[in-house]
Enzyme design. Structure first.
Site, PDB file in Angstrom:
ATOM      1  N   HIS A 146      -4.041  -7.015  -7.598  1.00 24.98           N
ATOM      2  CA  HIS A 146      -5.144  -7.249  -8.526  1.00 24.98           C
ATOM      3  C   HIS A 146      -4.617  -7.732  -9.869  1.00 24.98           C
ATOM      4  O   HIS A 146      -3.584  -7.279 -10.354  1.00 24.98           O
ATOM      5  CB  HIS A 146      -6.071  -6.033  -8.667  1.00 24.98           C
ATOM      6  CG  HIS A 146      -5.512  -4.824  -9.339  1.00 24.98           C
ATOM      7  ND1 HIS A 146      -5.483  -3.582  -8.734  1.00 24.98           N
ATOM      8  CD2 HIS A 146      -4.991  -4.636 -10.575  1.00 24.98           C
ATOM      9  CE1 HIS A 146      -4.972  -2.702  -9.571  1.00 24.98           C
ATOM     10  NE2 HIS A 146      -4.650  -3.314 -10.691  1.00 24.98           N
ATOM     11  N   ASP A 193      -1.776  -3.950  -5.087  1.00 18.29           N
ATOM     12  CA  ASP A 193      -2.620  -4.706  -4.151  1.00 18.29           C
ATOM     13  C   ASP A 193      -2.880  -6.125  -4.665  1.00 18.29           C
ATOM     14  O   ASP A 193      -3.753  -6.823  -4.167  1.00 18.29           O
ATOM     15  CB  ASP A 193      -3.952  -3.971  -3.907  1.00 18.29           C
ATOM     16  CG  ASP A 193      -4.784  -3.804  -5.173  1.00 18.29           C
ATOM     17  OD1 ASP A 193      -4.352  -4.284  -6.243  1.00 18.29           O
ATOM     18  OD2 ASP A 193      -5.871  -3.199  -5.094  1.00 18.29           O
TER      19      ASP A 193
HETATM   20  C1  GLP Z   1      -3.972  -1.480 -14.005  1.00 24.68           C
HETATM   21  C2  GLP Z   1      -4.481  -2.578 -14.934  1.00 24.68           C
HETATM   22  C3  GLP Z   1      -3.836  -3.913 -14.652  1.00 24.68           C
HETATM   23  C4  GLP Z   1      -2.348  -3.743 -14.555  1.00 24.68           C
HETATM   24  C5  GLP Z   1      -2.036  -2.825 -13.415  1.00 24.68           C
HETATM   25  C6  GLP Z   1      -0.549  -2.652 -13.159  1.00 24.68           C
HETATM   26  O1  GLP Z   1      -4.670  -1.410 -12.819  1.00 24.68           O
HETATM   27  N1  GLP Z   1      -5.881  -2.735 -14.875  1.00 24.68           N
HETATM   28  O2  GLP Z   1      -4.196  -4.834 -15.656  1.00 24.68           O
HETATM   29  O3  GLP Z   1      -1.744  -5.004 -14.371  1.00 24.68           O
HETATM   30  O4  GLP Z   1      -2.598  -1.563 -13.705  1.00 24.68           O
HETATM   31  O5  GLP Z   1      -0.023  -1.615 -13.906  1.00 24.68           O
HETATM   32  P1  GLP Z   1       1.503  -1.285 -14.019  1.00 24.68           P
HETATM   33  O6  GLP Z   1       2.066  -2.326 -14.922  1.00 24.68           O
HETATM   34  O7  GLP Z   1       1.562   0.076 -14.637  1.00 24.68           O
HETATM   35  O8  GLP Z   1       2.070  -1.342 -12.661  1.00 24.68           O
END
Ligand code: GLP
Length: 267
Positions: free
Chosen positions: A146, A144
């Site tokens: 973030h 999303d």
């Molecule tokens: C979590 C963390 C983020 C990270 C995101 C994406 O929500 N709080 O900091 O960027 O996951 O994770 P992934 O790299 O496993 O897709």
């Protein structure tokens, strides 16, 4: 904004690790070497290949972390260090425990077990400031958009604080909690979008088909708190490192533009 398009995940990670290493080495060879290089770090699956390569370089004697201070982006509220899904555990398991010269006192991670989250977050900001700010913040993004745990509609000027996770994020992260979204902590401590934006450079990893929409919103969308990652368009030193599958929603012209301008292989 630079967008570095690499063929696959491994190449994206190698590019990012080389970039980080080049920055640490340049810092240590430069006039600011008396103070440590301040590196912001993320968790998640995206940075794992970068950590693997940085560890390889460190163990091979090619890159020292003796003069590096780190600040992690976020931590689940209510998980102790020894919980295998805490970000403290993740960082030690995937990175810090394997470095030969990282000083434990130089590792900063928000304490998810704090009794006083507001103080914990204010102290974290103060500690970052005491080092003169963050030189390079590496990050990932959620599907999303973030950045850290700054979910849609978090202020783009937000500072370190408590964040409530959306149901969508808890569902996405449930894969680490026995596929039970309810088992994912409902809240986290996180640096703010403003905290990330204050860093001298920001390097964001975006890989995989499931991040294609988020990449397009980050690069081509309007700057909006709906996609907190879009704030990076306002950062003068923002780099997105991505792989081909993540480019699926970019306009052909956008894709070609970044391949064209990055042909010169600037590091
Ligand atoms: C979590 C963390 C983020 C990270 C995101 C994406 O929500 N709080 O900091 O960027 O996951 O994770 P992934 O790299 O496993 O897709």
């Amino acid at each position: 904004m630079r967008v570095i398009i690499q063929e696959n995940y491994n190449k994206m990670c190698l590019w990012a690790a080389n970039y980080i290493a080049s920055k640490i080495k340049a810092h240590n060879a430069g006039k600011d070497a008396a103070r440590p290089f301040v590196l912001g770090l993320p968790t998640g699956s995206s940075p794992i290949g970068v950590y693997r390569e940085l560890v390889r370089m460190n163990q091979a004697g090619e890159l020292s972390f003796a003069n590096v201070v780190t600040f992690n982006m976020d931590e689940y509220l209510g998980l102790p260090h020894e919980h295998d899904q805490s970000y403290w555990y993740f960082m030690h398991d995937n990175f810090f425990d394997h470095l030969v010269d990282m000083k434990p006192e130089n590792i900063n991670i928000l304490n998810g077990m704090t009794n006083d989250p507001e103080k914990e977050c204010a102290d974290y900001e103060a500690r970052i400031a005491s080092y003169g700010g963050i030189d390079l913040f590496m990050g990932g993004i959620g599907v999303d958009g973030h950045i850290a745990f700054n979910e849609p509609y978090t202020s783009l000027s937000s500072r370190t604080g408590v964040r409530t996770l959306t149901t969508d994020t808890r569902i996405v992260n449930a894969r680490f909690f026995g596929n039970d979204p309810e088992a994912v902590p409902a809240q986290a401590l996180s640096v703010g979008v403003g905290t990330v934006m204050d860093s001298r450079e920001v390097l964001i990893l975006i890989n995989g088909h499931n991040k294609a929409r988020a990449l397009a919103e980050t690069v081509e969308g309007g700057v909006s708190s709906k996609w907190t990652c879009s704030a990076l368009q306002m950062h003068n030193g923002a780099i997105i490192a991505c792989d081909e599958p993540a480019c699926g929603e970019l306009k052909v012209d956008t894709y070609k533009y970044f391949l064209d301008v990055e042909k010169k292989e600037r590091l």
